[in-house]
Enzyme design. Structure first.
Site, short mmCIF file in Angstrom:
data_model
loop_
_atom_site.label_atom_id
_atom_site.label_comp_id
_atom_site.label_asym_id
_atom_site.label_seq_id
_atom_site.Cartn_x
_atom_site.Cartn_y
_atom_site.Cartn_z
N GLN A 273 119.38 -17.96 -53.88
CA GLN A 273 118.19 -17.71 -53.06
C GLN A 273 117.23 -16.80 -53.80
OE1 GLN A 273 119.60 -16.84 -48.72
NE2 GLN A 273 121.33 -16.41 -50.04
N CYS B 144 98.34 -24.28 -57.45
CA CYS B 144 97.27 -24.14 -56.47
C CYS B 144 97.85 -24.41 -55.08
CB CYS B 144 96.16 -25.13 -56.79
SG CYS B 144 94.90 -25.17 -55.51
N THR C 282 120.12 -6.61 -56.99
CA THR C 282 119.79 -5.19 -56.78
C THR C 282 120.22 -4.32 -57.96
OG1 THR C 282 121.83 -4.92 -55.50
CG2 THR C 282 119.82 -5.26 -54.25
N ASN D 200 130.22 -8.85 -50.91
CA ASN D 200 128.98 -8.26 -50.40
C ASN D 200 129.17 -6.77 -50.14
OD1 ASN D 200 126.29 -9.36 -49.69
ND2 ASN D 200 126.67 -8.29 -47.77
N HIS E 210 115.14 -21.26 -53.27
CA HIS E 210 113.89 -20.68 -52.76
C HIS E 210 112.80 -20.66 -53.82
CE1 HIS E 210 116.14 -18.56 -49.20
NE2 HIS E 210 115.95 -19.84 -49.00
N VAL F 227 114.66 -15.57 -56.83
CA VAL F 227 113.53 -16.30 -57.39
C VAL F 227 113.11 -15.83 -58.78
CG1 VAL F 227 112.62 -16.90 -55.10
CG2 VAL F 227 111.90 -14.77 -56.19
N PHE G 68 116.14 -6.93 -48.98
CA PHE G 68 115.32 -6.67 -47.79
C PHE G 68 115.57 -5.32 -47.17
CE2 PHE G 68 114.28 -11.27 -46.50
CZ PHE G 68 113.12 -11.18 -47.22
N ARG G 69 116.78 -4.82 -47.34
CA ARG G 69 117.16 -3.60 -46.64
C ARG G 69 116.89 -2.34 -47.42
NH1 ARG G 69 119.98 -4.70 -41.72
NH2 ARG G 69 118.45 -6.19 -41.00
P1 NAD Z 1 119.32 -9.79 -47.77
O1 NAD Z 1 118.50 -8.66 -48.26
O2 NAD Z 1 119.15 -10.24 -46.39
O3 NAD Z 1 120.88 -9.42 -47.97
C1 NAD Z 1 121.37 -8.92 -49.15
C2 NAD Z 1 122.82 -8.50 -48.95
O4 NAD Z 1 123.32 -8.08 -50.20
C3 NAD Z 1 123.01 -7.34 -47.98
O5 NAD Z 1 124.02 -7.62 -47.06
C4 NAD Z 1 123.42 -6.17 -48.88
O6 NAD Z 1 124.38 -5.34 -48.27
C5 NAD Z 1 124.03 -6.89 -50.04
N1 NAD Z 1 123.94 -6.18 -51.31
C6 NAD Z 1 122.96 -5.37 -51.77
N2 NAD Z 1 123.23 -4.95 -53.01
C7 NAD Z 1 124.43 -5.50 -53.34
C8 NAD Z 1 125.24 -5.46 -54.50
N3 NAD Z 1 124.89 -4.73 -55.57
N4 NAD Z 1 126.38 -6.17 -54.51
C9 NAD Z 1 126.76 -6.89 -53.43
N5 NAD Z 1 126.03 -6.98 -52.31
C10 NAD Z 1 124.88 -6.29 -52.27
O7 NAD Z 1 119.08 -10.96 -48.80
P2 NAD Z 1 119.47 -12.50 -48.76
O8 NAD Z 1 120.60 -12.71 -47.84
O9 NAD Z 1 119.51 -12.99 -50.15
O10 NAD Z 1 118.31 -13.27 -48.16
C11 NAD Z 1 117.27 -13.07 -47.49
C12 NAD Z 1 116.02 -13.73 -48.05
O11 NAD Z 1 115.39 -12.81 -48.90
C13 NAD Z 1 116.19 -14.95 -48.87
O12 NAD Z 1 115.23 -15.85 -48.46
C14 NAD Z 1 115.86 -14.51 -50.29
O13 NAD Z 1 115.24 -15.57 -50.97
C15 NAD Z 1 114.91 -13.41 -50.08
N6 NAD Z 1 114.92 -12.33 -51.08
C16 NAD Z 1 115.00 -12.63 -52.40
C17 NAD Z 1 115.02 -11.59 -53.33
C18 NAD Z 1 115.13 -11.96 -54.78
O14 NAD Z 1 114.74 -13.07 -55.16
N7 NAD Z 1 115.66 -11.06 -55.61
C19 NAD Z 1 114.96 -10.27 -52.92
C20 NAD Z 1 114.88 -10.01 -51.54
C21 NAD Z 1 114.88 -11.06 -50.64
#
Ligand code: NAD
Length: 239
Positions: free
Chosen positions: A101, A127, A28, A208, A119, A103, A35-36
């Site tokens: 996780q 394909c 992020t 987290n 992931h 990508v 996701f949030r």
């Molecule tokens: P999630 O969105 O469910 O959880 C992310 C967590 O990270 C949250 O609890 C949030 O509070 C915390 N967070 C956000 N910013 C932060 C920061 N700067 N420092 C510390 N913590 C922080 O995501 P998840 O648990 O990785 O997984 C859910 C699924 O979503 C997986 O399958 C993943 O592959 C996929 N996903 C991947 C990406 C990506 O590849 N960048 C992005 C979104 C979701």
């Protein structure tokens, strides 16, 4: 707080093998929403409705639009200082591997070498029908597969698909032999990855931004931003 960071640093110094597991929260601070997040292209969309095998098969338009937007948005994305810290810890022999996780290859871009992409990767294409490799531009143009005419897809693991076997096995073995597991930026709600940290009999630390359902499974939970905290840890370590 400083006391917790000092404890983690002490464990890192003692550790003979440390593995890291990262999730969307690790990306992020590079500008990729988790996701949030309320920002960007996922605002009015639950990714779980497009990131599925069903969506790819029956709603290819939405599927393609969603991933094209994600892929185009990556052009400006770079690793942050937290990725750099993990890469340097690996070079110094402090970290054995990073299972992720995520990508978009930010760990590799920062210089981490032992990275297990649980992931898959959004920078590989193939394909969806015959599995033949394809190019990014072909996917973005919505070209059909040059070999069989099937639809193209990115090399990510969709909900409903099994994980890449090699990455999973490597991550599993790395956790098994680790006496310290550092989990960063994940809610640990997606199976089977959320079970990986428990494979280790060693200490478990979670960094987290928000509380998770799994907090009680960790020896130490540090609340805050991944990039900031890793940077702070590295500054403390060097001083
Ligand atoms: P999630 O969105 O469910 O959880 C992310 C967590 O990270 C949250 O609890 C949030 O509070 C915390 N967070 C956000 N910013 C932060 C920061 N700067 N420092 C510390 N913590 C922080 O995501 P998840 O648990 O990785 O997984 C859910 C699924 O979503 C997986 O399958 C993943 O592959 C996929 N996903 C991947 C990406 C990506 O590849 N960048 C992005 C979104 C979701």
């Amino acid at each position: 707080d400083n006391g917790k960071l000092k404890r983690l640093l002490a464990w890192l110094e003692e550790s003979r093998c440390t593995s890291v597991l990262t999730g969307a929260g690790m990306s992020t601070e590079s500008g990729i929403p988790d996701f949030r997040s309320r920002e960007g292209f996922w605002r009015n969309l639950d990714p779980r409705t497009v990131a599925t095998v069903d969506a790819m098969k029956h709603h290819y338009d939405e599927f393609h639009r969603f991933y094209s937007a994600r892929i185009r948005a990556l052009r400006k994305v770079r690793p942050h200082r937290g990725h750099d810290v993990l890469a340097s810890w690996e070079r110094q022999g402090r970290v054995h591997a990073v299972a992720t996780q995520n990508v978009e290859r930010l760990h590799q871009e920062a210089g981490s070498r032992n990275v297990y992409e649980l992931h898959g990767s959004i920078l590989d294409f193939r394909c969806a029908r015959c599995g033949e490799d394809a190019e990014r531009e072909e996917f973005l143009r919505r070209s059909p597969c040059p070999s069989c005419g099937g639809p193209l897809r990115p090399g990510i693991v969709l909900f409903g698909e099994i994980l890449p076997e090699r990455a999973w096995e490597n991550a599993f073995q790395s956790m098994e032999r680790s006496d310290l597991v550092l989990v960063i930026g994940t809610r640990l709600e997606v199976s089977p990855v959320n079970r990986l940290p428990m494979v280790s009999g060693g200490k478990k630390v979670l960094i987290n931004a928000q509380p998770t359902e799994m907090d009680h499974d960790f020896d130490l939970v540090i609340r805050g931003k991944a990039g900031e905290l890793l940077h702070q840890l590295e500054t403390m370590r060097k001083s």
